[in-house]
Design an enzyme around this catalytic site. Structure first.
Site, PDB file in Angstrom:
ATOM      1  N   HIS A 184     -10.235  30.231 -12.790  1.00  0.00           N
ATOM      2  CA  HIS A 184     -10.258  28.789 -12.484  1.00  0.00           C
ATOM      3  C   HIS A 184     -11.598  28.399 -11.846  1.00  0.00           C
ATOM      4  CE1 HIS A 184      -6.205  27.774 -13.562  1.00  0.00           C
ATOM      5  NE2 HIS A 184      -5.648  28.613 -12.693  1.00  0.00           N
ATOM      6  N   GLY A 191       0.818  -1.205   0.000  1.00  0.00           N
ATOM      7  CA  GLY A 191       0.000   0.000   0.000  1.00  0.00           C
ATOM      8  C   GLY A 191       0.848   1.249   0.000  1.00  0.00           C
ATOM      9  N   GLU A 246      -7.458  33.389 -10.209  1.00  0.00           N
ATOM     10  CA  GLU A 246      -8.148  32.359  -9.434  1.00  0.00           C
ATOM     11  C   GLU A 246      -9.651  32.368  -9.707  1.00  0.00           C
ATOM     12  OE1 GLU A 246      -6.514  30.092  -7.963  1.00  0.00           O
ATOM     13  OE2 GLU A 246      -4.596  31.107  -8.317  1.00  0.00           O
ATOM     14  N   THR A 283       2.701  -0.590   9.097  1.00  0.00           N
ATOM     15  CA  THR A 283       3.461  -0.845  10.324  1.00  0.00           C
ATOM     16  C   THR A 283       2.549  -0.873  11.539  1.00  0.00           C
ATOM     17  OG1 THR A 283       5.368   0.274   9.324  1.00  0.00           O
ATOM     18  CG2 THR A 283       5.414  -0.068  11.705  1.00  0.00           C
TER      19      THR A 283
END
Length: 612
Positions: free
Chosen positions: A423, A197, A420, A204
Site C-alpha cells: 500500500h 452541519g 502494508e 450546540t
C-alpha cells in the site's frame, strides 16, 4: 406551611387507619367460654343444674347460666320439644335481642378499604400536582430550560474555527441588543436561524454562546421532548413554549435536533406519524401563522436538513440557514488553542503540525483528541503532554487502540509487513496522490496493520477529486493484495484485502454511474439513489437504464479495476528491492514514519508509476 399541613394530614390519616384496623381486629376476637354438647345440656337441665337459658333469635344457640353462675354456650339442633323440657324443669327462659352490630360492621369493613384508597389517591394527586419536579399533571407543559440571565459562561470567544457562523449569529445578538439600528433602515428581525452541519461541529456550542452574549431570556429544548406517546401532548408543549416566550420577549428559543419533530409530513410507510405531524403543524403555526411572534428568535440545529419538511424551511420561518461545516487548517488550529487552555503541554507539542495531520476533524474530534492525549500522559505517569502522546492519541482516534498483547507469528508478521508495504510504496510512487504519513503493522481495532496517508487540504475542503486521483486511489487499495501475490504467489493470497476490494469496486462504479467518467457511456448519471423508506423515499431502487447499458457498466467497471491493477503491479515489480527493504524495516521496527520512508526512497533507484 402548606407542605407542613399536608404532611400532618397524611400522618392523621395513617393514625386513623391504624386505630380502625386495631378496633376491628380486637372487636372480632370471640370471648372464651365453656361449651356443652346438646346431650350434656339436656342432662344438666334434668338434673336441675341449669338456672337460666337465653336463646338466640334464630334458636341456633343458647347461653346457659349454671347454678354456680358459670356461663356456657350450647349449639342447639332444631328440637321443637326443647321449650317443654325447660319448662318442666323450672328453667328461666329468655330470648336475646337481635343486634345490628354485625351487619353494620360488615358493611363498614367492606367500604373501609375503597374509601381509604380514594382518600390516599386524592392526597397523592394533590401532592403530585403541587410537588416540585413532578409531571403527573403537567404532560402538556413545555420542558424547556429557561435562563433569564446569561449563565452558560460560554461566549463567542470560546467558539473557534467557524467564523462565518459566528458572524451570522452575532448579527442576531446585535439585533436583540440594538434593534433601533436595524429598524431605522427597514430591516426586520429574522424569525428563525437553522444551524446545519455534521455532528460535532459546534452547533450546540454556538447556541450556548448566543445565550451568553445576548443578555435576553434563553429557552432551550430538544426536538425529541415535544413528541410523546399521548395524543396532543406535543402540540400542547409547543403552545406552552411560545406562550412563555411571548411573555418574556424579546428572547431566544433554541431547539436542538429539530429533525426529531420537523421531518417531512405524510412520508414513509403507513403515511407517517400523526402525533409528530400534529406537533409540527403547531410549530409551523406558531412560527409564522396569523399571530406574529415579535421579538422571538428561533435557533434550531440539525445534521439532517434533507429530511426536514419544506414548510419549515421556507423564508418567514427559518429565514437563515447557517452552515457549520468541518473546520479548515486555520480553524482547527484555533480550536486546539481553545481546548489546550487547561492542559499542560510540553514544549515539543506543535499545534500547527497536529492541525495539518487532522484534516476532516470536527471540533468535538479535536477536543476528544487532546483529552485522549491527556489520559495517555496520566497513564504513563507524566506531568506533561508530549508529542508522543498526541501522535498516539491521533492513531487511537482514527483506528482504535493498539493491541500489543496479541502474539503474532513470524509468518503472519511478514505477511502483514509486505501487505502494508505494498500500500505505502504504490501510494508514494503514484503521481498526484496523498503523501504517506505512517506505516504500522501493530494491530489496531479489527485491522492487522495500517497505512496512513495525509489528505490534501484543498481536496478535503472542496470535495473535488480528479479522475487521475480516483484511479490512483484504486491502485493504492490494490497494492496490498498485489504485494502478497508477488512475494508469496497466487496460492498464498489471503482474505486481508476484502475491504480494499470493496473500496476499489465502489470507487470504480461511482466513476461510471455518478461522475460520468466513462468514454463509452459519456457524461451521464445512471441509477436512482436509494433513499430511506421511512422518510418518504422510494421503497426500492428502480433502474433507469436497459440491460445492455447494465452490461456496459459492468464492463467499464471491470476495465477501470484492471487498469488500476496493472499500474500497481508494474510499480511493485519495478521496485521489488525497495518493497523488500520496506517490509524488513516494518518487521524490525513495526512502525515506519514518513521521514524514514522518504530516506529509503531517496537512497534507492526509484521508478515512479506512469500517469493514468
Amino acid at each position: 406551611m402548606n407542605k407542613r399541613w399536608r404532611n400532618a394530614g397524611l400522618y392523621a390519616l395513617l393514625a386513623i387507619v391504624v386505630i380502625a384496623l386495631a378496633t376491628a381486629f380486637f372487636d372480632k376476637q370471640p370471648q372464651t367460654r365453656e361449651t356443652w354438647k346438646y346431650s350434656t345440656f339436656i342432662q344438666e337441665v334434668e338434673n336441675n343444674q341449669v338456672e337460666r337459658v337465653s336463646l338466640s333469635a334464630d334458636r341456633s344457640k343458647a347461653l346457659v347460666t349454671a347454678e354456680d353462675g358459670a356461663k356456657i354456650m350450647v349449639n342447639l339442633p332444631p328440637d321443637p320439644g326443647l321449650i317443654d323440657i325447660l319448662s318442666e324443669n323450672n328453667v328461666d327462659i329468655s330470648v336475646m335481642p337481635q343486634s345490628d352490630e354485625g351487619f353494620w360492621f360488615k358493611a363498614l369493613s367492606s367500604l373501609f378499604f375503597p374509601i381509604l384508597l380514594l382518600v390516599g389517591l386524592f392526597f397523592l394527586l394533590r401532592r403530585a400536582q403541587s410537588g416540585p419536579g413532578s409531571q403527573a399533571m403537567n404532560f402538556g407543559k413545555s420542558k424547556a430550560r429557561v435562563q433569564m440571565e446569561p449563565q452558560t459562561q460560554v461566549t463567542f470567544g470560546d467558539v473557534a474555527g467557524i467564523e462565518q457562523a459566528k458572524l451570522e449569529l452575532s448579527e442576531v445578538v446585535d439585533f436583540l441588543k440594538n434593534a433601533d439600528r436595524f429598524t431605522a433602515v427597514g430591516a426586520k428581525i429574522p424569525k428563525g436561524v437553522l444551524l446545519v452541519g455534521p455532528p460535532g461541529t459546534g452547533k450546540t456550542l454556538l447556541a450556548k454562546a448566543v445565550a451568553g452574549e445576548a443578555g435576553v431570556p434563553f429557552f432551550s429544548i430538544s426536538g425529541s421532548e415535544f413528541v410523546e406517546m399521548f395524543v396532543g401532548v406535543g402540540a400542547s408543549r409547543v403552545r406552552d413554549l411560545f406562550e412563555q416566550a411571548k411573555a418574556n420577549a424579546p428572547c431566544i428559543v433554541f431547539i436542538d435536533e429539530i429533525d426529531a419533530v420537523g421531518r417531512q409530513r405524510g412520508a414513509g410507510l403507513g403515511g407517517g406519524n400523526d402525533e409528530r405531524e400534529q406537533t409540527l403543524n403547531q410549530l409551523l403555526t406558531e412560527m409564522d401563522g396569523f399571530e406574529g411572534n415579535t421579538g422571538i428568535i428561533i435557533i434550531a440545529a440539525t445534521n439532517r436538513p434533507d429530511v426536514l419538511d419544506a414548510a419549515l424551511m421556507r423564508p418567514g420561518r427559518f429565514d437563515r440557514q447557517v452552515v457549520v461545516d468541518r473546520p479548515d487548517f486555520a480553524g482547527r488550529l484555533e480550536i486546539m488553542q481553545v481546548h489546550a487552555r487547561g492542559k499542560t503541554l510540553a514544549k515539543d507539542v506543535d499545534l500547527e503540525k497536529i492541525a495539518r495531520r487532522t484534516p476532516g476533524f470536527t471540533g468535538a474530534d479535536l477536543s476528544n483528541l487532546l483529552n485522549e492525549a491527556a489520559i495517555l500522559a496520566a497513564r504513563r505517569n507524566l506531568t506533561e503532554i508530549s508529542m508522543d502522546e498526541v501522535n498516539d492519541a491521533i492513531d487511537r482516534v482514527l483506528a482504535g487502540p493498539e493491541k500489543k498483547d496479541r502474539v503474532m507469528s513470524e509468518k503472519r508478521k511478514t505477511l502483514v509487513a509486505f501487505h502494508e508495504a505494498g500500500h505505502a510504496l504504490v501510494g508514494a510512487l503514484m503521481p498526484d496522490y496523498d503523501p504517506v504519513q505512517k506505516i504500522s503493522i501493530i494491530p489496531r481495532g479489527r485491522a492487522g496493520g495500517l497505512t496512513w496517508f495525509m489528505p490534501s487540504e484543498d481536496r478535503m475542503d472542496s470535495g473535488l477529486f480528479s479522475r487521475s486521483y480516483l484511479q490512483n486511489q484504486m491502485a493504492v487499495a490494490l497494492g496490498g493484495r498485489l504485494a502478497e501475490e508477488i512475494v508469496f504467489g497466487h496460492e498464498e493470497v489471503t482474505t486481508g484485502a476484502s475491504n480494499d476490494l470493496q473500496q476499489v469496486t465502489r470507487v470504480a462504479r461511482q466513476m461510471i454511474t455518478r461522475y460520468g467518467m466513462s468514454e463509452r457511456l459519456g457524461p451521464v448519471a445512471l441509477g436512482r439513489q436509494q433513499g430511506n423508506v421511512f422518510l418518504g423515499r422510494d421503497i426500492m431502487s428502480e433502474r433507469d437504464f436497459s440491460e445492455e447499458t447494465a452490461a456496459t457498466i459492468d464492463e467499464e467497471v471491470r476495465s477501470l479495476v484492471d487498469e488500476a491493477y496493472v499500474r500497481a503491479k508494474n510499480v511493485l515489480e519495478e521496485n521489488r528491492q525497495i518493497l523488500n527493504k520496506l517490509a524488513d524495516m516494518l518487521i524490525e521496527k513495526e512502525t515506519v514514519d514518513s521521514e524514514e520512508l522518504q530516506d529509503l526512497l531517496a537512497n534507492n533507484d526509484v521508478r515512479v508509476a506512469a500517469i493514468a
